[in-house]
Design a protein around this motif. Structure first.
Motif, PDB file in Angstrom:
ATOM      1  N   VAL A  35       1.055   9.566 -10.721  1.00  0.00           N
ATOM      2  CA  VAL A  35      -0.015   8.969  -9.928  1.00  0.00           C
ATOM      3  C   VAL A  35       0.509   7.677  -9.298  1.00  0.00           C
ATOM      4  O   VAL A  35       1.132   6.855  -9.972  1.00  0.00           O
ATOM      5  N   VAL A  36       0.252   7.529  -8.011  1.00  0.00           N
ATOM      6  CA  VAL A  36       0.638   6.339  -7.265  1.00  0.00           C
ATOM      7  C   VAL A  36      -0.611   5.801  -6.589  1.00  0.00           C
ATOM      8  O   VAL A  36      -1.333   6.553  -5.943  1.00  0.00           O
ATOM      9  N   THR A  37      -0.861   4.517  -6.743  1.00  0.00           N
ATOM     10  CA  THR A  37      -2.017   3.932  -6.056  1.00  0.00           C
ATOM     11  C   THR A  37      -1.635   3.579  -4.624  1.00  0.00           C
ATOM     12  O   THR A  37      -0.455   3.371  -4.314  1.00  0.00           O
ATOM     13  N   SER A  38      -2.634   3.486  -3.782  1.00  0.00           N
ATOM     14  CA  SER A  38      -2.383   3.099  -2.393  1.00  0.00           C
ATOM     15  C   SER A  38      -1.822   1.683  -2.319  1.00  0.00           C
ATOM     16  O   SER A  38      -1.043   1.359  -1.424  1.00  0.00           O
ATOM     17  N   GLY A  39      -2.174   0.847  -3.284  1.00  0.00           N
ATOM     18  CA  GLY A  39      -1.613  -0.500  -3.349  1.00  0.00           C
ATOM     19  C   GLY A  39      -0.110  -0.477  -3.566  1.00  0.00           C
ATOM     20  O   GLY A  39       0.626  -1.295  -3.002  1.00  0.00           O
ATOM     21  N   ALA A  40       0.359   0.465  -4.365  1.00  0.00           N
ATOM     22  CA  ALA A  40       1.802   0.596  -4.590  1.00  0.00           C
ATOM     23  C   ALA A  40       2.498   1.066  -3.324  1.00  0.00           C
ATOM     24  O   ALA A  40       3.598   0.598  -2.999  1.00  0.00           O
ATOM     25  N   LEU A  41       1.877   1.975  -2.595  1.00  0.00           N
ATOM     26  CA  LEU A  41       2.468   2.445  -1.338  1.00  0.00           C
ATOM     27  C   LEU A  41       2.583   1.314  -0.330  1.00  0.00           C
ATOM     28  O   LEU A  41       3.529   1.284   0.470  1.00  0.00           O
ATOM     29  N   ASP A  42       1.641   0.374  -0.374  1.00  0.00           N
ATOM     30  CA  ASP A  42       1.658  -0.744   0.567  1.00  0.00           C
ATOM     31  C   ASP A  42       2.788  -1.731   0.279  1.00  0.00           C
ATOM     32  O   ASP A  42       3.341  -2.319   1.200  1.00  0.00           O
ATOM     33  N   VAL A  43       3.144  -1.931  -0.989  1.00  0.00           N
ATOM     34  CA  VAL A  43       4.116  -2.978  -1.329  1.00  0.00           C
ATOM     35  C   VAL A  43       5.532  -2.466  -1.596  1.00  0.00           C
ATOM     36  O   VAL A  43       6.479  -3.254  -1.536  1.00  0.00           O
TER      37      VAL A  43
END
Length: 176
Positions: A35-43
């Motif tokens: 699972v990857v959060t959208s916050g992780a994709l942003d940073v």
């Protein structure tokens, strides 16, 4: 439930969850998922994301969740023993280090360390194994400043001691 709230991302082999805090973790089971959060994709950069995804896949491939379940059960059964608490803490840290080592096979130390820093604040569910969380500072130090390999003589000494140690009681028992 993850299917209802997450969006599959086949290019990463993961499920994306819309959440602002950067976090990456794996959920084990019959259909294990990362699972990857959208916050992780942003940073995270592409290389950092790939490194942390490999870290999580290492947990799944190594079936680390099974060992975590056993240690959790041990610590619950013997709550009063300091050994049970320490076993849980140290086993979790060692499992994370194993996954770090697996990720370092294909990714740079800088990429993994930076990804760990970015997702350190993110919290994974209790049943999940995450790239961040407790022990990140110890793991970062280990990733960024690896210990030199032991000298060949040290390895030979360890192998020799391993062979001789079981034979020592037999030798003492056989001497008249």
């Amino acid at each position: 439930m993850l299917t209802l709230v997450g969006e599959p991302a086949p290019e990463y082999g993961a499920t994306i969850v819309d959440h602002g805090i950067p976090a990456v973790y794996c959920l084990a089971g019959r259909r294990a998922r990362v699972v990857v959060t959208s916050g992780a994709l942003d940073v995270l950069s592409e290389e950092q994301l790939r490194a942390v995804l490999d870290h999580e896949r290492a947990h799944i491939a190594g079936r680390h969740h099974l060992l975590k379940i056993l240690v959790d059960a041990f610590s619950r059964a013997f709550r009063g023993l300091p050994l049970a608490r320490h076993a849980k803490e140290q086993t979790n840290l060692l499992l994370e280090m194993i996954a770090d080592d697996r990720a370092l096979r294909h990714h740079s130390r800088d990429a993994l360390a930076t990804a760990m820093c970015e997702v350190a604040a993110g919290r994974a569910p209790a049943a999940a194994l995450g790239a961040g969380g407790s022990g990140v500072l110890i793991r970062l130090r280990r990733v960024l400043a690896p210990q030199p390999r032991p000298h060949r003589v040290a390895w030979l000494g360890i192998v020799g001691a391993t062979v001789v140690a079981p034979l020592l009681p037999l030798t003492v028992a056989c001497v008249p």
